[in-house]
Design a protein around this motif. Structure first.
Motif, PDB file in Angstrom:
ATOM      1  N   ARG A  97       0.161  11.389   5.449  1.00 34.38           N
ATOM      2  CA  ARG A  97      -0.982  12.169   5.919  1.00 34.38           C
ATOM      3  C   ARG A  97      -1.733  11.328   6.954  1.00 34.38           C
ATOM      4  O   ARG A  97      -2.428  10.381   6.624  1.00 34.38           O
ATOM      5  CB  ARG A  97      -1.891  12.570   4.757  1.00 34.38           C
ATOM      6  CG  ARG A  97      -2.388  11.409   3.923  1.00 34.38           C
ATOM      7  CD  ARG A  97      -3.172  11.883   2.684  1.00 34.38           C
ATOM      8  NE  ARG A  97      -3.826  10.776   2.006  1.00 34.38           N
ATOM      9  CZ  ARG A  97      -3.211   9.955   1.170  1.00 34.38           C
ATOM     10  NH1 ARG A  97      -1.915  10.088   0.927  1.00 34.38           N
ATOM     11  NH2 ARG A  97      -3.867   8.977   0.582  1.00 34.38           N
ATOM     12  N   GLY A  98      -1.604  11.679   8.189  1.00 39.12           N
ATOM     13  CA  GLY A  98      -2.318  10.956   9.231  1.00 39.12           C
ATOM     14  C   GLY A  98      -1.771   9.556   9.459  1.00 39.12           C
ATOM     15  O   GLY A  98      -0.588   9.277   9.296  1.00 39.12           O
ATOM     16  N   THR A  99      -2.671   8.659   9.839  1.00 42.13           N
ATOM     17  CA  THR A  99      -2.312   7.277  10.157  1.00 42.13           C
ATOM     18  C   THR A  99      -2.084   6.462   8.885  1.00 42.13           C
ATOM     19  O   THR A  99      -2.858   6.562   7.931  1.00 42.13           O
ATOM     20  CB  THR A  99      -3.419   6.637  11.001  1.00 42.13           C
ATOM     21  OG1 THR A  99      -3.475   7.306  12.281  1.00 42.13           O
ATOM     22  CG2 THR A  99      -3.183   5.153  11.228  1.00 42.13           C
ATOM     23  N   HIS A 100      -1.034   5.638   8.897  1.00 43.62           N
ATOM     24  CA  HIS A 100      -0.720   4.793   7.743  1.00 43.62           C
ATOM     25  C   HIS A 100      -0.562   3.335   8.174  1.00 43.62           C
ATOM     26  O   HIS A 100      -0.095   3.049   9.282  1.00 43.62           O
ATOM     27  CB  HIS A 100       0.576   5.242   7.063  1.00 43.62           C
ATOM     28  CG  HIS A 100       0.413   6.435   6.177  1.00 43.62           C
ATOM     29  ND1 HIS A 100       0.450   6.371   4.802  1.00 43.62           N
ATOM     30  CD2 HIS A 100       0.200   7.727   6.473  1.00 43.62           C
ATOM     31  CE1 HIS A 100       0.284   7.570   4.288  1.00 43.62           C
ATOM     32  NE2 HIS A 100       0.125   8.420   5.288  1.00 43.62           N
ATOM     33  N   ALA A 101      -0.939   2.438   7.276  1.00 45.65           N
ATOM     34  CA  ALA A 101      -0.650   1.017   7.421  1.00 45.65           C
ATOM     35  C   ALA A 101       0.255   0.638   6.260  1.00 45.65           C
ATOM     36  O   ALA A 101      -0.132   0.761   5.095  1.00 45.65           O
ATOM     37  CB  ALA A 101      -1.928   0.182   7.393  1.00 45.65           C
ATOM     38  N   PHE A 102       1.459   0.204   6.571  1.00 42.38           N
ATOM     39  CA  PHE A 102       2.446  -0.104   5.539  1.00 42.38           C
ATOM     40  C   PHE A 102       2.414  -1.595   5.213  1.00 42.38           C
ATOM     41  O   PHE A 102       2.362  -2.439   6.109  1.00 42.38           O
ATOM     42  CB  PHE A 102       3.835   0.323   5.991  1.00 42.38           C
ATOM     43  CG  PHE A 102       3.971   1.810   6.142  1.00 42.38           C
ATOM     44  CD1 PHE A 102       4.194   2.621   5.042  1.00 42.38           C
ATOM     45  CD2 PHE A 102       3.844   2.402   7.393  1.00 42.38           C
ATOM     46  CE1 PHE A 102       4.303   3.999   5.172  1.00 42.38           C
ATOM     47  CE2 PHE A 102       3.956   3.782   7.539  1.00 42.38           C
ATOM     48  CZ  PHE A 102       4.178   4.575   6.418  1.00 42.38           C
ATOM     49  N   MET A 103       2.456  -1.894   3.919  1.00 43.76           N
ATOM     50  CA  MET A 103       2.422  -3.273   3.457  1.00 43.76           C
ATOM     51  C   MET A 103       3.744  -3.601   2.778  1.00 43.76           C
ATOM     52  O   MET A 103       4.159  -2.909   1.847  1.00 43.76           O
ATOM     53  CB  MET A 103       1.263  -3.505   2.490  1.00 43.76           C
ATOM     54  CG  MET A 103       1.025  -4.982   2.212  1.00 43.76           C
ATOM     55  SD  MET A 103      -0.255  -5.367   0.954  1.00 43.76           S
ATOM     56  CE  MET A 103      -1.499  -4.143   1.252  1.00 43.76           C
ATOM     57  N   VAL A 104       4.409  -4.657   3.253  1.00 47.22           N
ATOM     58  CA  VAL A 104       5.660  -5.099   2.656  1.00 47.22           C
ATOM     59  C   VAL A 104       5.394  -6.311   1.774  1.00 47.22           C
ATOM     60  O   VAL A 104       4.440  -7.057   1.991  1.00 47.22           O
ATOM     61  CB  VAL A 104       6.704  -5.447   3.735  1.00 47.22           C
ATOM     62  CG1 VAL A 104       7.110  -4.197   4.499  1.00 47.22           C
ATOM     63  CG2 VAL A 104       6.172  -6.495   4.700  1.00 47.22           C
ATOM     64  N   GLY A 105       6.254  -6.500   0.778  1.00 45.62           N
ATOM     65  CA  GLY A 105       6.045  -7.576  -0.182  1.00 45.62           C
ATOM     66  C   GLY A 105       6.916  -8.786   0.075  1.00 45.62           C
ATOM     67  O   GLY A 105       7.747  -8.820   0.988  1.00 45.62           O
ATOM     68  N   ASN A 106       6.738  -9.772  -0.775  1.00 46.31           N
ATOM     69  CA  ASN A 106       7.518 -11.004  -0.716  1.00 46.31           C
ATOM     70  C   ASN A 106       8.979 -10.728  -1.055  1.00 46.31           C
ATOM     71  O   ASN A 106       9.287  -9.817  -1.827  1.00 46.31           O
ATOM     72  CB  ASN A 106       6.925 -12.025  -1.695  1.00 46.31           C
ATOM     73  CG  ASN A 106       7.711 -13.307  -1.747  1.00 46.31           C
ATOM     74  OD1 ASN A 106       8.580 -13.460  -2.594  1.00 46.31           O
ATOM     75  ND2 ASN A 106       7.403 -14.230  -0.858  1.00 46.31           N
ATOM     76  N   GLU A 107       9.871 -11.549  -0.485  1.00 48.33           N
ATOM     77  CA  GLU A 107      11.301 -11.351  -0.688  1.00 48.33           C
ATOM     78  C   GLU A 107      11.709 -11.425  -2.163  1.00 48.33           C
ATOM     79  O   GLU A 107      12.667 -10.760  -2.574  1.00 48.33           O
ATOM     80  CB  GLU A 107      12.102 -12.416   0.093  1.00 48.33           C
ATOM     81  CG  GLU A 107      11.965 -12.318   1.586  1.00 48.33           C
ATOM     82  CD  GLU A 107      10.810 -13.123   2.155  1.00 48.33           C
ATOM     83  OE1 GLU A 107      10.857 -13.460   3.337  1.00 48.33           O
ATOM     84  OE2 GLU A 107       9.843 -13.405   1.397  1.00 48.33           O
ATOM     85  N   GLY A 108      11.006 -12.222  -2.941  1.00 46.52           N
ATOM     86  CA  GLY A 108      11.394 -12.395  -4.338  1.00 46.52           C
ATOM     87  C   GLY A 108      10.685 -11.474  -5.307  1.00 46.52           C
ATOM     88  O   GLY A 108      11.304 -10.667  -6.006  1.00 46.52           O
ATOM     89  N   HIS A 109       9.345 -11.557  -5.328  1.00 41.25           N
ATOM     90  CA  HIS A 109       8.582 -10.826  -6.348  1.00 41.25           C
ATOM     91  C   HIS A 109       7.892  -9.573  -5.826  1.00 41.25           C
ATOM     92  O   HIS A 109       7.195  -8.880  -6.574  1.00 41.25           O
ATOM     93  CB  HIS A 109       7.539 -11.740  -6.996  1.00 41.25           C
ATOM     94  CG  HIS A 109       6.637 -12.432  -6.006  1.00 41.25           C
ATOM     95  ND1 HIS A 109       5.679 -11.761  -5.271  1.00 41.25           N
ATOM     96  CD2 HIS A 109       6.559 -13.732  -5.645  1.00 41.25           C
ATOM     97  CE1 HIS A 109       5.057 -12.613  -4.490  1.00 41.25           C
ATOM     98  NE2 HIS A 109       5.565 -13.812  -4.682  1.00 41.25           N
TER      99      HIS A 109
END
Length: 235
Positions: A97-109
């Motif tokens: 819905r509208g503008t989004h900011a995507f957050m990715v996590g650490n490779e392990g946890h």
């Protein structure tokens, strides 16, 4: 008044491998990300970005809460975590819905508890075998950003033969313009630029600045960002 077209932002924090960070930047540039918000790290490497980092706008934040506030209030973005949570929705259903900011996590946890708490919602990528517990962080980022670009109807780049047409990045000589890692700005939560003052400790790779909180900032990143200038050709 017609609503503004949706934009895509990326919030990067706690990525431990230089190659993954560079790959994520290449993906972000290809998928039309408006701005990359970087939390914590100030001396960054763009290994694997194939020169794409110079096409992106960057903003640095000392605290994740400041980055989240900036993206949510200044940019008008919904903070969406890429994580396999109970409430996460499959990304192919395009729950946007509208503008989004995507957050990715650490490779392990994956995403940390503070990161999880900062998100407004979550998406995940369905898998079709039990061969692996999750995808590589850049692979996951690429799938999600592509789905968002498709949903938002971002214009497709022109093609030439078996490749997409590339263009040189817009030249920017304005210090801390935000375009490219070398000009990355450090911002407050309200989007204002952190004012810096010169310190005496100039390093071999460039002069050292200090922000209002006293944190040292290298104005020249030296070899760490050598890949930003590498040839765009190749894989």
């Amino acid at each position: 008044m017609e609503p503004s077209p949706p934009k895509c932002y990326l919030l990067v924090h706690n990525i431990s491998k230089k190659k993954n960070f560079g790959d994520i930047l290449r993906t972000a540039a290809a998928m039309g990300v408006t701005e990359v918000a970087v939390v914590g790290a100030q001396k960054l490497a763009a290994h694997g970005s194939q020169g794409c980092a110079s096409h992106l706008r960057f903003s640095h934040f000392n605290k994740m809460e400041d980055a989240v506030t900036y993206l949510r209030t200044v940019c008008g973005a919904t903070i969406t975590g890429i994580e396999i949570t109970d409430s996460a929705k499959p990304v192919h259903t395009h729950p946007f819905r509208g503008t989004h900011a995507f957050m990715v996590g650490n490779e392990g946890h994956g995403l940390t508890p503070p990161q999880l708490a900062a998100c407004d919602d979550f998406v995940y990528i369905p898998q079709h075998t039990s061969a692996t517990a999750s995808l590589n962080v850049n692979a996951a980022c690429a799938v999600v950003l592509h789905h968002f670009a498709t949903w938002a109807q971002f214009a497709e780049a022109p093609r030439d033969g078996f490749k997409f047409v590339t263009e040189p990045p817009a030249a920017s000589s304005l210090p801390r313009s935000g375009v490219g890692l070398k000009q990355m700005r450090s911002l407050h939560a309200d989007g204002s630029v952190v004012q810096r003052r010169k310190t005496d400790g100039a390093s071999a790779t460039g002069s050292a600045d200090e922000d209002e909180s006293g944190a040292a900032w290298q104005t020249a990143f030296g070899a760490e960002i050598g890949d930003e200038r590498e040839e765009a050709a190749g894989e």
